[in-house]
Scaffold this motif. Structure first.
Motif, mmCIF file in Angstrom:
data_model
loop_
_atom_site.group_PDB
_atom_site.id
_atom_site.type_symbol
_atom_site.label_atom_id
_atom_site.label_comp_id
_atom_site.label_asym_id
_atom_site.label_seq_id
_atom_site.Cartn_x
_atom_site.Cartn_y
_atom_site.Cartn_z
ATOM 1 N N SER A 128 0.811 -1.220 0.000
ATOM 2 C CA SER A 128 0.000 0.000 0.000
ATOM 3 C C SER A 128 0.844 1.270 0.000
ATOM 4 O O SER A 128 0.343 2.352 -0.306
ATOM 5 N N SER A 129 2.121 1.149 0.316
ATOM 6 C CA SER A 129 2.995 2.328 0.357
ATOM 7 C C SER A 129 3.493 2.744 -1.019
ATOM 8 O O SER A 129 4.279 3.697 -1.135
ATOM 9 N N PHE A 130 3.065 2.065 -2.087
ATOM 10 C CA PHE A 130 3.583 2.338 -3.432
ATOM 11 C C PHE A 130 3.472 3.815 -3.793
ATOM 12 O O PHE A 130 4.446 4.450 -4.220
ATOM 13 N N PHE A 131 2.280 4.387 -3.620
ATOM 14 C CA PHE A 131 2.081 5.781 -4.039
ATOM 15 C C PHE A 131 2.573 6.781 -2.996
ATOM 16 O O PHE A 131 2.526 7.984 -3.236
ATOM 17 N N ASP A 132 3.040 6.303 -1.831
ATOM 18 C CA ASP A 132 3.731 7.191 -0.896
ATOM 19 C C ASP A 132 5.146 7.479 -1.395
ATOM 20 O O ASP A 132 5.666 8.579 -1.218
ATOM 21 N N LEU A 133 5.760 6.472 -2.022
ATOM 22 C CA LEU A 133 7.105 6.652 -2.556
ATOM 23 C C LEU A 133 7.057 7.219 -3.967
ATOM 24 O O LEU A 133 7.745 8.192 -4.281
ATOM 25 N N PHE A 134 6.227 6.624 -4.802
ATOM 26 C CA PHE A 134 6.143 7.032 -6.211
ATOM 27 C C PHE A 134 4.820 7.757 -6.415
ATOM 28 O O PHE A 134 3.794 7.149 -6.718
ATOM 29 N N ASP A 135 4.851 9.066 -6.231
ATOM 30 C CA ASP A 135 3.606 9.850 -6.242
ATOM 31 C C ASP A 135 3.199 10.254 -7.659
ATOM 32 O O ASP A 135 3.232 11.421 -8.039
ATOM 33 N N PHE A 136 2.792 9.237 -8.447
ATOM 34 C CA PHE A 136 2.250 9.505 -9.776
ATOM 35 C C PHE A 136 0.959 10.313 -9.639
ATOM 36 O O PHE A 136 0.219 10.176 -8.662
ATOM 37 N N SER A 137 0.687 11.130 -10.634
ATOM 38 C CA SER A 137 -0.518 11.966 -10.608
ATOM 39 C C SER A 137 -1.751 11.133 -10.943
ATOM 40 O O SER A 137 -1.734 10.321 -11.870
ATOM 41 N N ALA A 155 -5.710 10.880 -12.160
ATOM 42 C CA ALA A 155 -6.827 11.544 -12.847
ATOM 43 C C ALA A 155 -8.111 11.344 -12.053
ATOM 44 O O ALA A 155 -8.953 12.229 -11.965
ATOM 45 N N GLU A 156 -8.250 10.153 -11.457
ATOM 46 C CA GLU A 156 -9.414 9.843 -10.630
ATOM 47 C C GLU A 156 -8.974 8.951 -9.480
ATOM 48 O O GLU A 156 -8.044 8.153 -9.608
ATOM 49 N N GLY A 157 -9.641 9.053 -8.361
ATOM 50 C CA GLY A 157 -9.311 8.240 -7.200
ATOM 51 C C GLY A 157 -8.415 8.984 -6.229
ATOM 52 O O GLY A 157 -7.931 10.085 -6.499
ATOM 53 N N ASN A 158 -8.176 8.371 -5.101
ATOM 54 C CA ASN A 158 -7.378 8.961 -4.033
ATOM 55 C C ASN A 158 -6.026 8.250 -3.956
ATOM 56 O O ASN A 158 -5.961 7.061 -3.672
ATOM 57 N N ARG A 159 -4.966 8.985 -4.214
ATOM 58 C CA ARG A 159 -3.625 8.398 -4.240
ATOM 59 C C ARG A 159 -3.266 7.780 -2.892
ATOM 60 O O ARG A 159 -2.603 6.747 -2.828
ATOM 61 N N GLU A 160 -3.672 8.416 -1.810
ATOM 62 C CA GLU A 160 -3.267 7.960 -0.471
ATOM 63 C C GLU A 160 -3.921 6.649 -0.063
ATOM 64 O O GLU A 160 -3.368 5.892 0.744
ATOM 65 N N THR A 161 -5.098 6.340 -0.606
ATOM 66 C CA THR A 161 -5.815 5.128 -0.184
ATOM 67 C C THR A 161 -6.016 4.125 -1.319
ATOM 68 O O THR A 161 -6.667 3.090 -1.117
ATOM 69 N N ALA A 162 -5.481 4.404 -2.484
ATOM 70 C CA ALA A 162 -5.776 3.589 -3.671
ATOM 71 C C ALA A 162 -5.421 2.121 -3.488
ATOM 72 O O ALA A 162 -6.132 1.229 -3.970
ATOM 73 N N LEU A 163 -4.320 1.828 -2.792
ATOM 74 C CA LEU A 163 -3.895 0.440 -2.604
ATOM 75 C C LEU A 163 -3.923 0.016 -1.132
ATOM 76 O O LEU A 163 -3.290 -0.969 -0.747
ATOM 77 N N SER A 164 -4.646 0.764 -0.321
ATOM 78 C CA SER A 164 -4.624 0.494 1.121
ATOM 79 C C SER A 164 -5.456 -0.725 1.508
ATOM 80 O O SER A 164 -5.261 -1.290 2.577
ATOM 81 N N ILE A 223 -7.178 -2.244 -7.393
ATOM 82 C CA ILE A 223 -6.312 -2.148 -8.568
ATOM 83 C C ILE A 223 -6.369 -0.732 -9.126
ATOM 84 O O ILE A 223 -7.429 -0.094 -9.132
ATOM 85 N N VAL A 224 -5.207 -0.229 -9.566
ATOM 86 C CA VAL A 224 -5.093 1.099 -10.172
ATOM 87 C C VAL A 224 -4.637 0.918 -11.617
ATOM 88 O O VAL A 224 -3.738 0.120 -11.891
ATOM 89 N N ILE A 241 -1.640 -1.930 -11.493
ATOM 90 C CA ILE A 241 -0.963 -2.350 -10.274
ATOM 91 C C ILE A 241 -2.020 -2.655 -9.214
ATOM 92 O O ILE A 241 -2.911 -1.839 -8.980
ATOM 93 N N TYR A 242 -1.958 -3.862 -8.652
ATOM 94 C CA TYR A 242 -2.962 -4.234 -7.649
ATOM 95 C C TYR A 242 -2.289 -4.451 -6.298
ATOM 96 O O TYR A 242 -1.088 -4.685 -6.200
ATOM 97 N N SER A 243 -3.100 -4.358 -5.249
ATOM 98 C CA SER A 243 -2.561 -4.378 -3.888
ATOM 99 C C SER A 243 -2.003 -5.751 -3.531
ATOM 100 O O SER A 243 -2.623 -6.783 -3.799
ATOM 101 N N ARG A 244 -0.848 -5.732 -2.910
ATOM 102 C CA ARG A 244 -0.190 -6.962 -2.485
ATOM 103 C C ARG A 244 -1.042 -7.714 -1.454
ATOM 104 O O ARG A 244 -1.029 -8.947 -1.387
#
Length: 797
Positions: free
Chosen positions: A121-130, A132-141, A146-147, A195-198
């Motif tokens: 779930s920390s993927f977008f904490d390190l790699f902060d891709f922009s 278009a829709e959805g919440n980056r902080e919770t997308a894989l939590s 899947i994003v 990319i889907y959540s581990r």
């Protein structure tokens, strides 16, 4: 006063149209090339630098010290992340990324050919891709999330809004779309569609602690501010001693170190990289060519400027008689040169913008020329414009402004030898660079041809590879094989986990004759009993797998000659019957030995190899068809028909193995195309300057030519007379170019485990081509002068 300088400069440029056009065009093309290549280099150097915390993100790489030697890899074991997370307070976040080879389905459509990652779930904490829709902080939590990238979303959902929709992972797990990225990763070493959540597969950091040798994950850490990566690396051995226990005391043990993510794309070529990287050597080559092209163009500019200087001696004499001082004359000449340079820069920008689509096609990139966001390129262009303009104007400024009016007006001024030597030296430099580029084009072309035609130890022609990935495809591999073999166009079919040329498993192995602390790591191909026959690999000792034999599936291995040598066994025949502990758990015997074959490109040596029969892992079929007529078309129709008749999931996905192997040399092919294209440009720019100098020379010698014509000289004789001085310079350029080209090309060839030898004939050919082009260029102007009416040049004598 300044305005007057530029007004006179415009008049001079208009009066000397030919020289002005040659000067401006040559420098503009050189500057356009510089701008395009600089944009490419800037793009490559910017990889992974746009992430907010890029300076604090590191990848954990592992140096496995094996009995066979060190093996440095980009992957680590699953428990590594959890232990780092709990052991080091200086680590703010830890992330694991795995490459997934599962299928995705939506509303009855199944997709196999996708770039799919699984991550914590920390993927977008390190790699902060922009997003278009959805919440980056919770997308894989959460599990089952899947994003998608925007391109993937359009491919799978069309015009529908995918957010909140469900997709099936391998037809067994339901995933919900929780985010859409604005763009696919383009300036990152990560390249994925989805990319889907581990946590969909396993709980956070709950892998078994004894899976230290199952190296299949990419581990990243985000360090806290002011944390030293070197200090953290120094603590790794203590951590490994504590958690690996006895395993660390064996001869296979880890040495961990940290890689800055900004170094991965250009400075990392470890085993099992997550994607294919470029290298700094490519940047050096491209940067050198940019400098070479710009140098050739600048030399032209300076050569023609100094060549025309002496013709303005009378102008200087009259100006001085009228009261002009030396500083004014120097300013005038510098203003003219700077104006020409400035016009060339503006034209160069226009040419670069127009040539950008072709440049992108050449390098398979999607570059844009937004110079407002590239201040370093603008600064570089401004510096080049200023320096070239000043250097080209300094010689005439100092040389002409120093003339004494009386001597000039009496016709007693003679152009100095220094100017002639300078111009000749610059021509030698120009053609030396051109010859190096021509030779490089030939050598790269020959090396690529060598790699594509070299015997690989198996026959890659007439092979088509079909993906059967998915929950049902694996179980029906044998059924599909038997159906296909009934077709007269099909000669053989084999099943394997991965096709040749793509990533293969690397498994910890203990060979017979080694003690229990001697463990090595060996590449393993999972394939069936038809693999050797289908690929036409030579079996040199022992036997092949037996069909439907449970004993062979569980306890039999085939090795290559390189493995026999590394294991220290006497010979190929004696290797048959030897025991292997494969995967530190599955024991069996070697039943056969195959000759060494290249299962990767010729960049690499043939490494030791084990072939193991494991039907549960098969994801591809490799089909050999008859090598005549339109069998490809008929065979493909048959394959697709059988695919549909069996009710297989997803689209019929196939590729040709020889094309897939050719793609391994795509970077080399692009390099060849790049050097070839810019060699032509370099030669063209050089010829522009040579033509200008030839025109100046024939103009200076117009009276001599007229007298020789009156005295009976032939046109061929005059052409030879006027051309020989320039051709001598090209011959001298060969003497400088050949050793430099030999050294550079030898360095490039050393990147290949198998390569051609450099033939002396290549240098002679490159030199001959340069000589021929120079002769043609000079000959055009010389012939024109030789055919002119001598009366025109002698009427005032």
């Amino acid at each position: 006063m300044l305005l007057n300088y530029f007004k006179i400069a415009f008049r001079v440029i208009a009066r000397q149209k030919l020289f002005s056009i040659i000067n401006i065009t040559g420098l503009a093309i050189g500057l356009a090339s510089f701008i395009l290549i600089a944009s490419y280099v800037k793009n490559e150097l910017s990889y992974d630098g746009s992430f907010t915390h890029a300076d604090r993100i590191y990848r954990v790489a592992a140096n496995l010290h094996l009995e066979s030697g060190p093996s440095v890899r980009a992957v680590t074991s699953p428990p590594m992340a959890g232990i780092i997370h709990e052991y080091f307070p200086d680590v703010e976040k830890v992330l694991r990324i795995g490459k997934s080879y599962r299928s995705l389905s939506y509303q009855g459509k199944t997709f196999f050919d996708i770039k799919l990652y699984t991550a914590d779930s920390s993927f977008f904490d390190l790699f902060d891709f922009s997003f278009a829709e959805g919440n980056r902080e919770t997308a894989l939590s959460q599990p089952n999330a899947i994003v998608l990238t925007r391109q993937a979303a359009k491919k799978y959902f069309g015009e529908e809004n995918p957010l909140g929709k469900s997709m099936a992972l391998s037809d067994t797990i339901t995933l919900m779309v929780t985010g859409i990225l604005k763009e696919s990763p383009e300036h990152s070493h990560l390249d994925f569609d989805c990319i889907y959540s581990r946590t969909t597969i396993v709980k956070p950091y709950q892998e078994p602690k004894d899976s230290w040798f199952n190296n299949n994950f990419y581990t990243y850490v985000l360090l806290k501010p002011s944390t030293s990566p070197k200090d953290l690396e120094a603590k790794f051995p203590q951590m490994l001693d504590k958690h690996m226990g006895a395993d660390r005391r064996k001869s296979i043990w880890y040495e961990l170190y940290l890689q800055p993510i900004t170094d991965i794309h250009l400075r990392s070529s470890l085993k099992a990289e997550i994607e294919t990287n470029s290298s700094m050597s490519v940047i050096y080559v491209f940067g050198s060519i940019a400098v070479f092209i710009l140098l050739i163009a600048s030399i032209n500019f300076m050569n023609l400027s100094t060549a025309k200087a002496a013709k303005r001696a009378n102008e200087v004499g009259i100006r001085k008689t009228a009261g002009a001082i030396r500083s004014q004359l120097m300013s005038q000449f510098l203003a003219e040169s700077l104006l020409l340079s400035l016009v060339s820069s503006v034209l160069g920008l226009v040419i670069a913008q127009l040539a950008l689509p072709a440049f992108n096609t050449l390098l398979n990139r999607n570059l844009t020329l937004n110079l407002m966001q590239s201040p370093e390129i603008i600064l570089g262009l401004a510096v080049v414009t200023l320096v070239v303009g000043l250097l080209a104007g300094l010689y005439p400024a100092f040389f002409l402004s120093g003339f004494k009016p009386i001597q000039v007006l009496k016709g007693k001024v003679v152009s100095g030898r220094q100017g002639v030597f300078l111009r000749q030296g610059l021509v030698v430099v120009q053609f030396s660079i051109s010859i190096i580029l021509i030779a490089g084009t030939f050598i790269i072309k020959d090396q690529i041809h060598f790699m594509r035609t070299q015997d690989l130890g198996f026959n890659k022609d007439q092979l088509v590879v079909v993906s059967i990935r998915g929950s049902e495809g694996t179980h029906q591999a044998e059924i599909i094989k038997q159906r296909l073999l009934q077709n007269s166009n099909v000669l053989a079919v084999s099943a394997s986990a991965e096709p040749l040329g793509r990533g293969q498993s690397v498994v910890a192995t203990l060979p017979e004759g080694w003690n229990e602390n001697q463990i090595t790591s060996v590449t393993t191909i999972m394939a069936d009993e038809e693999f050797i026959h289908t690929h036409q690999i030579k079996l040199i000792a022992g036997r092949n797998f037996t069909a439907n034999s449970s004993a062979d599936r569980d306890h039999a291995f085939i090795v290559n000659e390189a493995a026999v040598k590394m294991f220290g066994w006497k010979d190929n025949a004696s290797a048959v019957g030897k025991k292997l502990n494969w995967g530190l758990g599955k024991e069996g015997n070697v039943i056969g030995v195959v000759s060494d074959f290249h299962y990767f490109s010729l960049h690499k040596q043939v490494d030791p190899l084990i072939i193991h029969n494991d039907p549960e892992s098969y994801s591809y079929l490799t089909v050999r068809v008859k090598p005549d007529g339109n069998n490809w078309q008929r065979a493909l129709i048959t394959l697709e028909s059988e695919w549909k008749s069996l009710g297989m999931k997803g689209e019929f996905d196939y590729f040709f193995l020889d094309d897939d192997f050719a793609r391994q040399y795509q970077a080399d092919q692009q390099l060849k195309s790049f050097i070839s294209s810019f060699s032509v440009l370099a030669i063209f720019i050089g010829c522009l300057g040579l033509y200008g100098l030839a025109a100046y020379s024939t103009e200076q010698r117009a009276r001599e030519i007229g007298i020789r014509r009156v005295l009976g000289a032939s046109v061929p004789g005059l052409v030879a007379l006027m051309s020989k001085d320039f051709l001598k310079l090209v011959l001298i350029a060969n003497l400088f170019a050949w050793p430099v080209a030999w050294y550079i090309l030898n360095q490039w060839l050393s990147n290949f485990a198998f390569h051609i030898s450099i033939s002396v004939a290549v240098f002679f050919l490159a030199g001959f081509i340069a000589l021929l082009i120079a002769w043609f260029t000079v000959g055009l102007e010389s012939t024109k002068a030789a055919l002119s009416n001598p009366v025109d040049s002698l009427r005032h004598e």
